[in-house]
Design a protein around this motif. Structure first.
Motif, PDB file in Angstrom:
ATOM      1  N   ASP A  95     -41.559  34.196  23.666  1.00  0.00           N
ATOM      2  CA  ASP A  95     -40.285  34.697  24.263  1.00  0.00           C
ATOM      3  C   ASP A  95     -38.987  33.788  24.380  1.00  0.00           C
ATOM      4  O   ASP A  95     -39.161  32.492  23.516  1.00  0.00           O
ATOM      5  CB  ASP A  95     -40.740  34.958  26.268  1.00  0.00           C
ATOM      6  N   ALA A  96     -38.136  34.412  24.514  1.00  0.00           N
ATOM      7  CA  ALA A  96     -36.979  33.568  25.219  1.00  0.00           C
ATOM      8  C   ALA A  96     -36.767  32.782  25.889  1.00  0.00           C
ATOM      9  O   ALA A  96     -36.054  31.289  25.407  1.00  0.00           O
ATOM     10  CB  ALA A  96     -35.908  34.554  25.447  1.00  0.00           C
ATOM     11  N   SER A  97     -37.730  32.490  26.096  1.00  0.00           N
ATOM     12  CA  SER A  97     -37.715  30.788  27.166  1.00  0.00           C
ATOM     13  C   SER A  97     -38.161  29.537  26.621  1.00  0.00           C
ATOM     14  O   SER A  97     -38.022  28.472  26.122  1.00  0.00           O
ATOM     15  CB  SER A  97     -38.222  31.024  28.762  1.00  0.00           C
ATOM     16  N   GLU A  98     -39.714  30.357  25.695  1.00  0.00           N
ATOM     17  CA  GLU A  98     -40.565  29.154  24.745  1.00  0.00           C
ATOM     18  C   GLU A  98     -39.842  28.851  24.092  1.00  0.00           C
ATOM     19  O   GLU A  98     -39.931  27.907  23.171  1.00  0.00           O
ATOM     20  CB  GLU A  98     -42.002  30.621  24.369  1.00  0.00           C
ATOM     21  N   ARG A  99     -39.094  29.756  23.445  1.00  0.00           N
ATOM     22  CA  ARG A  99     -38.692  30.044  21.880  1.00  0.00           C
ATOM     23  C   ARG A  99     -37.269  28.669  21.921  1.00  0.00           C
ATOM     24  O   ARG A  99     -37.376  27.647  21.678  1.00  0.00           O
ATOM     25  CB  ARG A  99     -37.514  30.866  21.193  1.00  0.00           C
ATOM     26  N   ALA A 100     -36.706  28.406  23.276  1.00  0.00           N
ATOM     27  CA  ALA A 100     -35.998  27.675  23.427  1.00  0.00           C
ATOM     28  C   ALA A 100     -36.303  26.337  24.048  1.00  0.00           C
ATOM     29  O   ALA A 100     -35.634  25.229  23.682  1.00  0.00           O
ATOM     30  CB  ALA A 100     -35.185  27.615  25.311  1.00  0.00           C
ATOM     31  N   HIS A 101     -37.264  26.347  24.760  1.00  0.00           N
ATOM     32  CA  HIS A 101     -38.418  24.912  24.654  1.00  0.00           C
ATOM     33  C   HIS A 101     -38.567  24.463  23.420  1.00  0.00           C
ATOM     34  O   HIS A 101     -38.537  22.893  23.136  1.00  0.00           O
ATOM     35  CB  HIS A 101     -39.365  25.153  25.504  1.00  0.00           C
ATOM     36  N   LEU A 102     -39.303  25.421  22.227  1.00  0.00           N
ATOM     37  CA  LEU A 102     -39.642  24.799  21.007  1.00  0.00           C
ATOM     38  C   LEU A 102     -38.598  24.157  20.380  1.00  0.00           C
ATOM     39  O   LEU A 102     -38.936  23.142  19.842  1.00  0.00           O
ATOM     40  CB  LEU A 102     -39.938  25.780  20.288  1.00  0.00           C
ATOM     41  N   PHE A 103     -37.189  24.563  20.305  1.00  0.00           N
ATOM     42  CA  PHE A 103     -36.145  24.023  19.653  1.00  0.00           C
ATOM     43  C   PHE A 103     -35.472  22.884  20.185  1.00  0.00           C
ATOM     44  O   PHE A 103     -35.361  21.702  19.369  1.00  0.00           O
ATOM     45  CB  PHE A 103     -34.964  25.200  19.491  1.00  0.00           C
ATOM     46  N   ARG A 104     -35.892  22.353  21.608  1.00  0.00           N
ATOM     47  CA  ARG A 104     -35.365  21.031  22.295  1.00  0.00           C
ATOM     48  C   ARG A 104     -36.239  20.192  22.032  1.00  0.00           C
ATOM     49  O   ARG A 104     -36.015  19.124  21.648  1.00  0.00           O
ATOM     50  CB  ARG A 104     -35.443  22.215  23.536  1.00  0.00           C
ATOM     51  N   LEU A 105     -37.484  20.512  22.198  1.00  0.00           N
ATOM     52  CA  LEU A 105     -38.274  19.955  21.994  1.00  0.00           C
ATOM     53  C   LEU A 105     -38.771  18.887  20.686  1.00  0.00           C
ATOM     54  O   LEU A 105     -38.583  18.005  19.679  1.00  0.00           O
ATOM     55  CB  LEU A 105     -39.644  20.449  21.925  1.00  0.00           C
ATOM     56  N   ALA A 106     -38.187  19.808  19.493  1.00  0.00           N
ATOM     57  CA  ALA A 106     -37.671  19.817  17.601  1.00  0.00           C
ATOM     58  C   ALA A 106     -36.929  18.997  18.218  1.00  0.00           C
ATOM     59  O   ALA A 106     -35.789  18.811  16.555  1.00  0.00           O
ATOM     60  CB  ALA A 106     -37.613  20.927  16.663  1.00  0.00           C
ATOM     61  N   GLY A 107     -35.416  19.019  18.544  1.00  0.00           N
ATOM     62  CA  GLY A 107     -34.141  17.805  18.795  1.00  0.00           C
ATOM     63  C   GLY A 107     -33.361  19.259  18.138  1.00  0.00           C
ATOM     64  O   GLY A 107     -32.801  18.329  17.170  1.00  0.00           O
ATOM     65  N   ALA A 108     -33.798  20.863  18.007  1.00  0.00           N
ATOM     66  CA  ALA A 108     -32.594  21.042  17.477  1.00  0.00           C
ATOM     67  C   ALA A 108     -31.920  22.088  17.711  1.00  0.00           C
ATOM     68  O   ALA A 108     -32.605  22.447  19.223  1.00  0.00           O
ATOM     69  CB  ALA A 108     -33.832  22.063  15.981  1.00  0.00           C
TER      70      ALA A 108
END
Length: 292
Positions: A95-108
């Motif tokens: 979902d939107a929150s999980e997607r944002a979390h994924l990108f933050r963890l990847a530093g992107a």
């Protein structure tokens, strides 16, 4: 000369990156294990022991190498492109929150527009409301739908039901069954939009968001690949559109782009009725949209 502060900060930065890699690996595993094979169209099979999806299945569905994805779940120090992160987010149904979390963890930085785009001002949103029942939206040169009014939300189906990262006219025309069913001259529209996208691409070559969109279209839409290989180029122009709206029937509309700046970038797109019957049907559609 290297200072003590610099020597101290370098190991700290490395430790922080390592922690994020391990968090990313754990996050991917947890999301992979919660998805049943049936949810992505795969058979469960009698011998399946892994909860959720296997690593190789995630890799296949995301169009990445199995070894590369395995390294990612092993927290190895590898570079991850935004295109791959986008594919993983869709495969893992984030979902939107999980997607944002994924990108933050990847530093992107996620190049896909969020549900609330800061470039769309309150004044522009008020203009969209004031135009009702004329369908109107704000798009960028990549055809991302950044904001829209209630009539536009029901013009070709239910746009509210589409995930924010999928609200792109190119994706919707080529892959969304509701939009495709509502467009009267679908083949001509798809060919024209591919030609317009190629014309817009000239000013954005190499940009991650554009590369991500093109890769997704080429992966998911064979018709796009065929039209894209024609190398046709068409500029922006006013045109007549015909839609078979699922709620009120046939609509004949005049499409107009109202540019929001000196460059061919963000624009307000409006659809004005070409006849009285369409006008009345738009009013009915607006009434329905208000109640939904």
């Amino acid at each position: 000369m290297t200072t003590m502060a610099q020597e101290t900060s370098a190991p700290a930065t490395a430790r922080g990156a390592e922690i994020r890699r391990h968090e990313l690996a754990a996050f991917l595993r947890s999301r992979r294990e919660r998805i049943a094979p049936e949810q992505v169209g795969l058979p469960r099979g009698a011998r399946r022991r892994t909860p959720g999806l296997r690593r190789e299945e995630v890799a296949q569905l995301s169009a990445v190498g199995v070894t590369w994805y395995t390294w990612l779940e092993q927290a190895r120090n590898i570079q991850v492109s935004v295109q791959v992160l986008d594919a993983l987010a869709r495969t893992l149904m984030l979902d939107a929150s999980e997607r944002a979390h994924l990108f933050r963890l990847a530093g992107a930085t996620d190049p896909t527009p969020a549900a609330n785009c800061p470039s769309v001002t309150p004044a522009l949103r008020e203009m969209l409301r004031a135009l009702e029942p004329i369908p109107a939206c704000i798009q960028n040169s990549r055809y991302d739908i950044l904001a829209y009014n209630r009539t536009y939300a029901r013009l070709l189906g239910d746009l509210d039901a589409v995930a924010p990262e999928d609200r792109n006219c190119m994706l919707l025309v080529y892959t969304n069954s509701d939009w495709r069913a509502a467009i009267v001259h679908l083949d001509a529209t798809m060919r024209l939009m591919a030609a317009r996208l190629r014309a817009s691409l000239a000013g954005h070559l190499g940009e991650p968001a554009w590369k991500m969109l093109l890769k997704r279209l080429q992966t998911e839409a064979p018709e796009f690949r065929e039209n894209w290989e024609r190398y046709e180029v068409v500029g922006n122009r006013t045109k007549i559109k015909e839609f078979l709206n699922p709620y009120v029937g046939h609509l004949t509309l005049e499409h107009t782009d109202l540019w929001l700046g000196p460059d061919a970038g963000p624009r307000m797109v409006t659809y004005t009725p070409r006849n009285e019957e369409t006008r009345q049907r738009l009013e009915k559609l607006y009434e329905m949209a208000q109640g939904s």
